[in-house]
Design a protein around this motif. Structure first.
Motif, PDB file in Angstrom:
ATOM      1  N   ARG A 197      -4.256   0.709   4.594  1.00 48.83           N
ATOM      2  CA  ARG A 197      -5.222   0.292   3.578  1.00 48.83           C
ATOM      3  C   ARG A 197      -5.673  -1.131   3.860  1.00 48.83           C
ATOM      4  NH1 ARG A 197      -6.220   5.419   1.934  1.00 48.83           N
ATOM      5  NH2 ARG A 197      -4.436   6.363   0.861  1.00 48.83           N
ATOM      6  N   ASN A 198      -6.998  -1.353   3.788  1.00 49.92           N
ATOM      7  CA  ASN A 198      -7.597  -2.628   4.181  1.00 49.92           C
ATOM      8  C   ASN A 198      -7.922  -3.485   2.961  1.00 49.92           C
ATOM      9  OD1 ASN A 198      -7.637  -1.547   6.824  1.00 49.92           O
ATOM     10  ND2 ASN A 198      -9.639  -0.622   6.431  1.00 49.92           N
ATOM     11  N   PHE A 199      -7.912  -4.809   3.182  1.00 45.74           N
ATOM     12  CA  PHE A 199      -8.285  -5.779   2.143  1.00 45.74           C
ATOM     13  C   PHE A 199      -9.451  -6.616   2.672  1.00 45.74           C
ATOM     14  CE2 PHE A 199      -8.338  -9.789  -0.056  1.00 45.74           C
ATOM     15  CZ  PHE A 199      -7.883  -9.538  -1.341  1.00 45.74           C
TER      16      PHE A 199
ATOM     17  N   TYR B 239       0.774  -4.709   2.966  1.00 45.06           N
ATOM     18  CA  TYR B 239      -0.217  -3.670   3.253  1.00 45.06           C
ATOM     19  C   TYR B 239      -0.497  -3.652   4.748  1.00 45.06           C
ATOM     20  CZ  TYR B 239      -3.793  -7.413   3.176  1.00 45.06           C
ATOM     21  OH  TYR B 239      -4.527  -8.552   3.423  1.00 45.06           O
ATOM     22  N   THR B 240      -0.814  -2.474   5.268  1.00 43.41           N
ATOM     23  CA  THR B 240      -0.790  -2.255   6.716  1.00 43.41           C
ATOM     24  C   THR B 240      -2.161  -2.215   7.369  1.00 43.41           C
ATOM     25  OG1 THR B 240      -0.692   0.126   6.296  1.00 43.41           O
ATOM     26  CG2 THR B 240       1.400  -1.032   6.625  1.00 43.41           C
ATOM     27  N   GLY B 241      -3.233  -2.298   6.588  1.00 40.50           N
ATOM     28  CA  GLY B 241      -4.573  -2.283   7.166  1.00 40.50           C
ATOM     29  C   GLY B 241      -5.035  -3.669   7.571  1.00 40.50           C
ATOM     30  N   THR B 242      -6.323  -3.794   7.803  1.00 41.71           N
ATOM     31  CA  THR B 242      -6.904  -5.064   8.245  1.00 41.71           C
ATOM     32  C   THR B 242      -7.156  -5.978   7.057  1.00 41.71           C
ATOM     33  OG1 THR B 242      -9.154  -4.172   8.071  1.00 41.71           O
ATOM     34  CG2 THR B 242      -8.034  -3.952  10.200  1.00 41.71           C
ATOM     35  N   THR B 243      -7.324  -7.274   7.355  1.00 37.64           N
ATOM     36  CA  THR B 243      -7.718  -8.284   6.378  1.00 37.64           C
ATOM     37  C   THR B 243      -9.013  -8.912   6.873  1.00 37.64           C
ATOM     38  OG1 THR B 243      -5.418  -8.756   5.791  1.00 37.64           O
ATOM     39  CG2 THR B 243      -7.068 -10.401   5.186  1.00 37.64           C
ATOM     40  N   THR B 244     -10.074  -8.821   6.087  1.00 39.52           N
ATOM     41  CA  THR B 244     -11.391  -9.307   6.495  1.00 39.52           C
ATOM     42  C   THR B 244     -11.902 -10.318   5.485  1.00 39.52           C
ATOM     43  OG1 THR B 244     -11.914  -7.192   7.567  1.00 39.52           O
ATOM     44  CG2 THR B 244     -13.766  -8.649   7.077  1.00 39.52           C
ATOM     45  N   VAL B 245     -12.397 -11.456   5.972  1.00 41.33           N
ATOM     46  CA  VAL B 245     -13.004 -12.488   5.128  1.00 41.33           C
ATOM     47  C   VAL B 245     -14.463 -12.605   5.547  1.00 41.33           C
ATOM     48  CG1 VAL B 245     -12.855 -14.851   4.278  1.00 41.33           C
ATOM     49  CG2 VAL B 245     -10.793 -13.707   5.119  1.00 41.33           C
ATOM     50  N   THR B 246     -15.393 -12.088   4.729  1.00 44.56           N
ATOM     51  CA  THR B 246     -16.805 -12.150   5.076  1.00 44.56           C
ATOM     52  C   THR B 246     -17.505 -13.338   4.441  1.00 44.56           C
ATOM     53  OG1 THR B 246     -17.434 -10.691   3.252  1.00 44.56           O
ATOM     54  CG2 THR B 246     -16.918  -9.648   5.370  1.00 44.56           C
ATOM     55  N   LYS B 247     -17.070 -13.738   3.226  1.00 44.62           N
ATOM     56  CA  LYS B 247     -17.647 -14.897   2.546  1.00 44.62           C
ATOM     57  C   LYS B 247     -16.557 -15.592   1.752  1.00 44.62           C
ATOM     58  CE  LYS B 247     -22.476 -13.399   1.935  1.00 44.62           C
ATOM     59  NZ  LYS B 247     -23.537 -13.126   0.931  1.00 44.62           N
TER      60      LYS B 247
ATOM     61  N   ASP C 216       0.837  -1.202   0.000  1.00 48.56           N
ATOM     62  CA  ASP C 216       0.000   0.000   0.000  1.00 48.56           C
ATOM     63  C   ASP C 216       0.868   1.246   0.000  1.00 48.56           C
ATOM     64  OD1 ASP C 216       0.807   0.461   2.646  1.00 48.56           O
ATOM     65  OD2 ASP C 216      -1.036  -0.311   3.517  1.00 48.56           O
ATOM     66  N   ASP C 217       0.190   2.394   0.013  1.00 54.71           N
ATOM     67  CA  ASP C 217       0.888   3.683  -0.038  1.00 54.71           C
ATOM     68  C   ASP C 217       0.972   4.330   1.337  1.00 54.71           C
ATOM     69  OD1 ASP C 217      -1.751   4.377   0.401  1.00 54.71           O
ATOM     70  OD2 ASP C 217      -1.823   5.926  -1.158  1.00 54.71           O
TER      71      ASP C 217
ATOM     72  N   ASN D 229       1.742  -7.476   8.318  1.00 51.50           N
ATOM     73  CA  ASN D 229       1.361  -6.200   8.927  1.00 51.50           C
ATOM     74  C   ASN D 229      -0.138  -6.051   9.127  1.00 51.50           C
ATOM     75  OD1 ASN D 229       4.042  -5.275   8.926  1.00 51.50           O
ATOM     76  ND2 ASN D 229       3.877  -4.622   6.800  1.00 51.50           N
ATOM     77  N   SER D 230      -0.899  -7.136   9.059  1.00 52.58           N
ATOM     78  CA  SER D 230      -2.349  -7.003   9.011  1.00 52.58           C
ATOM     79  C   SER D 230      -3.036  -7.869  10.054  1.00 52.58           C
ATOM     80  CB  SER D 230      -2.863  -7.397   7.615  1.00 52.58           C
ATOM     81  OG  SER D 230      -4.259  -7.219   7.511  1.00 52.58           O
ATOM     82  N   ASN D 231      -4.037  -7.292  10.749  1.00 53.63           N
ATOM     83  CA  ASN D 231      -4.913  -8.065  11.614  1.00 53.63           C
ATOM     84  C   ASN D 231      -6.004  -8.716  10.770  1.00 53.63           C
ATOM     85  OD1 ASN D 231      -3.504  -7.271  13.888  1.00 53.63           O
ATOM     86  ND2 ASN D 231      -4.841  -5.519  14.280  1.00 53.63           N
ATOM     87  N   ILE D 232      -6.518  -9.864  11.237  1.00 51.50           N
ATOM     88  CA  ILE D 232      -7.435 -10.690  10.448  1.00 51.50           C
ATOM     89  C   ILE D 232      -8.783 -10.792  11.141  1.00 51.50           C
ATOM     90  CG2 ILE D 232      -7.821 -12.974   9.437  1.00 51.50           C
ATOM     91  CD1 ILE D 232      -4.739 -13.328   9.576  1.00 51.50           C
ATOM     92  N   THR D 233      -9.857 -10.554  10.385  1.00 55.05           N
ATOM     93  CA  THR D 233     -11.218 -10.745  10.876  1.00 55.05           C
ATOM     94  C   THR D 233     -11.922 -11.761   9.992  1.00 55.05           C
ATOM     95  OG1 THR D 233     -11.352  -8.482  11.711  1.00 55.05           O
ATOM     96  CG2 THR D 233     -13.432  -9.638  11.369  1.00 55.05           C
ATOM     97  N   ILE D 234     -12.536 -12.771  10.616  1.00 56.51           N
ATOM     98  CA  ILE D 234     -13.243 -13.818   9.881  1.00 56.51           C
ATOM     99  C   ILE D 234     -14.730 -13.695  10.168  1.00 56.51           C
ATOM    100  CG2 ILE D 234     -13.503 -16.297   9.518  1.00 56.51           C
ATOM    101  CD1 ILE D 234     -10.672 -16.632  10.585  1.00 56.51           C
ATOM    102  N   GLY D 235     -15.538 -13.501   9.119  1.00 51.43           N
ATOM    103  CA  GLY D 235     -16.975 -13.399   9.280  1.00 51.43           C
ATOM    104  C   GLY D 235     -17.632 -14.765   9.386  1.00 51.43           C
TER     105      GLY D 235
END
Length: 205
Positions: free
Chosen positions: A122-124, A145-153, A113-114, A165-171
């Motif tokens: 920036r999140n993914f 990239y330094t933002g969060t990583t989210t998996v919703t589906k 990311d920038d 560099n990213s925290n992970i959230t699992i939906g």
């Protein structure tokens, strides 16, 4: 077929092959500069490889598509060049339970990311607009990239890649699948239900 210019994917735009079983390589830089664009075709079962890299120029979404209700229309998209996030990025891998079709999108190039210049992480987000398995995203490189990583589906899979560099959230409909090679250790900071986390050999901390 695309020349040497940068390809800008805008709302309702689509980049795909013109035949259901084509193997297509796109050497151009791909710019995502709006919401609602798609790569891959709804009637295709082939593969597309993007080698020129991808820039996400703002808080935008992209659909990586597969077939609709007709069986046998799975599609694989591979991005071998680097991806740079200049905003939060939502990738939707389409799937369809009726036809049994699904999309697999593989990032062989690193995602960065920038944030060094923008001072903004920036999140993914990996999601799906379809039904059935909701598709698969696979990371093969060391992402920075330094933002969060989210998996919703659907499923986000690490296959030799990393999210250093990213925290992970699992939906509730998301799965995170990671493999530690040579009985290594997987270290995560995960927000959410870890029952959907799949690890092969190795230790989960």
């Amino acid at each position: 077929p695309y020349g040497s210019m940068t390809l800008s994917l805008e709302t309702n735009g689509r980049i795909s092959s013109d035949n259901g079983t084509d193997v297509v390589t796109v050497p151009n830089l791909l710019d995502i500069d709006s919401n609602g664009g798609s790569i891959g075709g709804q009637t295709n079962s082939g593969t597309m490889t993007f080698t020129g890299g991808m820039n996400v120029d703002g808080n935008f979404s992209l659909t990586s598509d597969s077939g609709t209700t007709t069986a046998g229309h799975n599609e694989m998209i591979t991005l071998t060049g680097p991806t740079t996030l200049k905003g939060n990025f939502t990738l939707s891998t389409n799937s369809n339970a009726t036809g049994g079709n699904s999309n697999t999108t593989i990032f062989k190039g690193a995602i960065g990311d920038d944030s060094a210049t923008s001072l903004t992480p920036r999140n993914f987000t990996k999601t799906s607009s379809g039904s059935g398995t909701f598709g698969l995203v696979q990371f093969d490189a060391a992402n920075t990239y330094t933002g969060t990583t989210t998996v919703t589906k659907g499923t986000l899979q690490l296959d030799g890649g990393s999210l250093q560099n990213s925290n992970i959230t699992i939906g509730a409909s998301g799965t995170f699948n990671a493999t530690a090679t040579n009985f290594g250790t997987l270290n995560f900071n995960i927000n959410g239900d870890t029952s959907n986390l799949i690890t092969n050999s190795g230790t989960f901390d």
